[in-house]
Design a protein around this motif. Structure first.
Motif, PDB file in Angstrom:
ATOM      1  N   LEU A  59      26.806  13.576  21.631  1.00  0.00           N
ATOM      2  CA  LEU A  59      25.223  14.008  21.403  1.00  0.00           C
ATOM      3  C   LEU A  59      24.969  15.152  20.702  1.00  0.00           C
ATOM      4  CD1 LEU A  59      24.374  12.751  24.911  1.00  0.00           C
ATOM      5  CD2 LEU A  59      23.883  11.438  22.921  1.00  0.00           C
ATOM      6  N   GLU A  60      25.426  16.422  21.334  1.00  0.00           N
ATOM      7  CA  GLU A  60      25.089  17.837  20.678  1.00  0.00           C
ATOM      8  C   GLU A  60      25.697  18.084  19.327  1.00  0.00           C
ATOM      9  OE1 GLU A  60      25.053  21.122  23.201  1.00  0.00           O
ATOM     10  OE2 GLU A  60      24.817  19.736  24.982  1.00  0.00           O
TER      11      GLU A  60
ATOM     12  N   LYS B  32      28.715  15.459  30.499  1.00  0.00           N
ATOM     13  CA  LYS B  32      28.328  16.723  30.398  1.00  0.00           C
ATOM     14  C   LYS B  32      28.363  17.925  31.415  1.00  0.00           C
ATOM     15  CE  LYS B  32      25.296  17.471  26.456  1.00  0.00           C
ATOM     16  NZ  LYS B  32      23.798  17.737  25.892  1.00  0.00           N
TER      17      LYS B  32
ATOM     18  N   ASP C  55      20.134  12.924  24.221  1.00  0.00           N
ATOM     19  CA  ASP C  55      20.799  14.298  24.904  1.00  0.00           C
ATOM     20  C   ASP C  55      19.784  14.631  25.793  1.00  0.00           C
ATOM     21  OD1 ASP C  55      22.789  15.971  24.593  1.00  0.00           O
ATOM     22  OD2 ASP C  55      21.050  17.436  23.785  1.00  0.00           O
TER      23      ASP C  55
END
Ligand code: AMP
Length: 590
Positions: free
Chosen positions: A53-54, A125, A85
């Motif tokens: 995602l990031e 995450k 995200d």
């Protein structure tokens, strides 16, 4: 423009396959280079969800469509990389707020809804471990897996919770939180409390500083069955992303503009490795369909979503074939560039059918829960050999081996001689252990090989061909079922003194589960009892695992030491000779 020119122009638009020179790529390939490409610095953090995602947002893909969700009722929801995200961050914040820490196990027993995908990524995450379960499991397989995995939190739906978890929840005191995807308000307090997911998430900030996990930190726990004993919790680490990324490129031929659809449920390893992670690691758009298989719906999705890369399974392909090519002819499937298949043997006819009906053959590939990602594949740039699983991926060394009486392992060099399929350990998505079962893990290795439990042969050109299982595991509709789990559930019934479970060939599902039972004195075999036993098994195990058929026997065949000979039952059922007794004796040693 004439048709030939249109066709030529269309094929010119097709991207060049990612793996054009198989041998040269194998020679120069290194996982180090893949990690570098993913931005990893030796000694630095490594987190699958950060990379999925990031990293994509940092690459300028924040506004790109990451996930298109198709609801059962015809609704549609789109998530860009930035939006997905943000959802994952809310879930990670929620976990932190609930005190679910690094390395703790977050289980999901959920339908394919956006919440499941955000939860998987948010869990990673947060540095917790994502443990998906198949929502069609019955209470028994669910309880066994959550117990083995030391579940700290469960994400599920109201109905699944009430039917399959609530009755035994108090037996798992370590399970601190239950989040319900579709509940509107929290319920009760104490050991039976549940939290409504949507309001809890709404209260969370959408920014989260990703946990500083390293490549070797546990990320995923997938369950697989054994022929004996309890299910095995297969440990995978964050570095698995390195292999997911490499195989997304080489085996699934993912390119930046692809629309990718993996039809597997995230409750199984394919639905997580390739149904969530690999496509996001490549920054492509993935399709998620909430509904179950339905031929016209599937063709409609391929057409309307302009799916370019499709990863599906032989049972579904066989069901499409049954309906006939005419059904497919009603749809424009010209966007589809690369259809691939996994999970069970893909009949050569199915490969050829793909070519005739979709314009491109199905590309079979092979792997299993323990390998975490694709090991052997038919590649886009190489001719497909119908019936073959293909060639080992760059970075993967495979072999066909033979186990000696003394436990030694020798490689079979001679082409086409069947033996056990083995792999040289060391790739990033290789399991790091069976949770709490060191001895069982050690047993999977010998002579410097990881032994897969599958029988295969390699032809003179190095292509691998599936022969069968070396053990009694059953594959039905692509689901791996351990006979022991089914036998144990049957044995709980007061009428049953012994049970043996086998897989019988089926033209669509590959195999179907059949059970043989011997009864305790005082119980009479008959249709009513058979029905009762089938109902009992379905209630405990769920329809996906329970036997389809039950037969009564006055006693079951056994080895001298009393181990039930499932293979003999199977051979008799198929009208085959049981094989020489040495095979049966070696069964006893497994
Ligand atoms: P699972 O661990 O549930 O993914 O199941 C893995 C098993 O599925 C393998 O060990 C094989 O027995 C079977 N399998 C997976 N892919 C293939 C394939 N392409 N051809 C034949 N069998 C396969």
């Amino acid at each position: 423009m004439d048709f030939a020119t249109i066709e030529k122009n269309a094929s010119a638009l097709r991207p060049r396959p990612n793996l054009t020179n198989y041998r040269a790529t194998r020679r120069v390939f290194s996982y180090e280079a893949v990690r570098r490409e993913l931005g990893w610095q030796p000694g630095g953090d490594f987190n699958i969800a950060f990379l999925a995602l990031e990293r994509q947002i940092d690459r300028g893909l924040g506004d790109k469509l990451a996930l298109r969700w198709l609801g059962r009722d015809g609704s549609q929801r789109d998530f860009t990389y930035a939006a997905l995200d943000a959802e994952a961050n809310r879930f990670a914040n929620l976990l932190r707020g609930l005190g679910v820490g690094r390395g703790e196990r977050v289980f999901a027993l959920a339908h394919r809804t956006p919440a499941l995908y955000a939860a998987a990524l948010g869990t990673l995450k947060a540095g917790a471990v994502f443990c998906p379960l198949f929502s069609q499991f019955g209470p028994e397989p669910i309880r066994a897996r959550m117990e083995i995995g030391d579940a700290a939190l469960l994400l599920t739906s109201e109905t699944l919770y009430r039917r399959k978890v609530e009755p035994w929840r108090r037996e798992l005191p370590g399970l601190r939180h239950v989040l319900l995807t579709d509940a509107e308000a929290d319920a009760s307090t104490g050991a039976g409390a549940t939290i409504a997911l949507a309001p809890a998430l709404a209260a969370q900030p959408d920014a989260f500083a990703c946990a500083d996990t390293g490549p070797e930190d546990m990320a995923l726990l997938h369950f697989t069955s054994g022929t004996t004993g309890k299910p095995k919790g297969v440990i995978h680490v964050h570095d698995a992303a390195t292999h997911h990324y490499a195989t997304g490129r080489f085996a699934l031929d993912l390119h930046a503009d692809d629309v990718f659809w993996c039809t597997a449920d995230p409750g199984w390893v394919t639905g997580t490795s390739y149904g969530i992670l690999a496509p996001l690691l490549h920054g492509v758009t993935m399709i998620v369909d909430e509904a179950e298989f339905e031929a016209e719906r599937w063709y409609g999705i391929l057409q309307d979503q302009k799916v370019t890369v499709w990863y599906t399974a032989p049972t579904a392909i066989r069901m499409l074939m049954r309906l006939g090519a005419e059904v497919a002819a009603g749809y424009d499937l010209s966007a589809l560039r690369f259809p691939a298949s996994v999970g069970e043997p893909l009949n050569p006819e199915a490969v050829v059918w793909g070519k005739e009906v979709l314009g491109t053959p199905f590309h079979d590939n092979w792997w299993q829960t323990e390998t975490g990602g694709i090991m052997i594949a038919n590649f886009a740039a190489l001719p497909v050999r119908p019936g073959s699983m293909g060639l080992p991926l760059p970075g993967i060394e495979a072999g066909i081996v033979e186990r000696g009486e003394d436990g030694s392992v020798t490689e079979i060099a001679e082409p086409d001689r069947p033996g056990e399929l083995a792999l040289r350990p060391g790739w990033p998505s290789m399991m790091r252990g069976y949770l709490h079962e060191e001895a069982r893990y050690e047993k999977a290795f010998a002579g410097g090989w990881y032994l897969t439990g599958d029988l295969a042969r390699r032809d003179a050109d190095g292509y691998y061909w599936f022969v069968g299982r070396a053990d009694d595991m059953i594959k039905t509709s692509g689901h791996l079922i351990g006979p022991f789990e089914v036998e144990s559930a049957l044995m709980e019934h007061p009428a049953v003194s012994e049970a043996a479970v086998i897989g019988l060939p089926d033209p669509v599902a590959g195999e179907v589960v059949k059970a043989f039972v011997a009864l305790k004195p005082g119980f009479a075999a008959g249709d009513a009892l058979a029905k009762e036993l089938l109902g009992h098994a379905r209630k405990r195990l769920g329809a996906a695992v329970a036997p389809r058929e039950i037969a009564f026997r006055s006693d079951l065949p056994k080895t001298r030491s009393g181990k039930i000979l499932r293979r003999l039952l199977k051979a008799r059922e198929l009208g085959l000779e049981a094989g020489d007794t040495s095979t049966l004796e070696s069964d006893e040693k497994r």
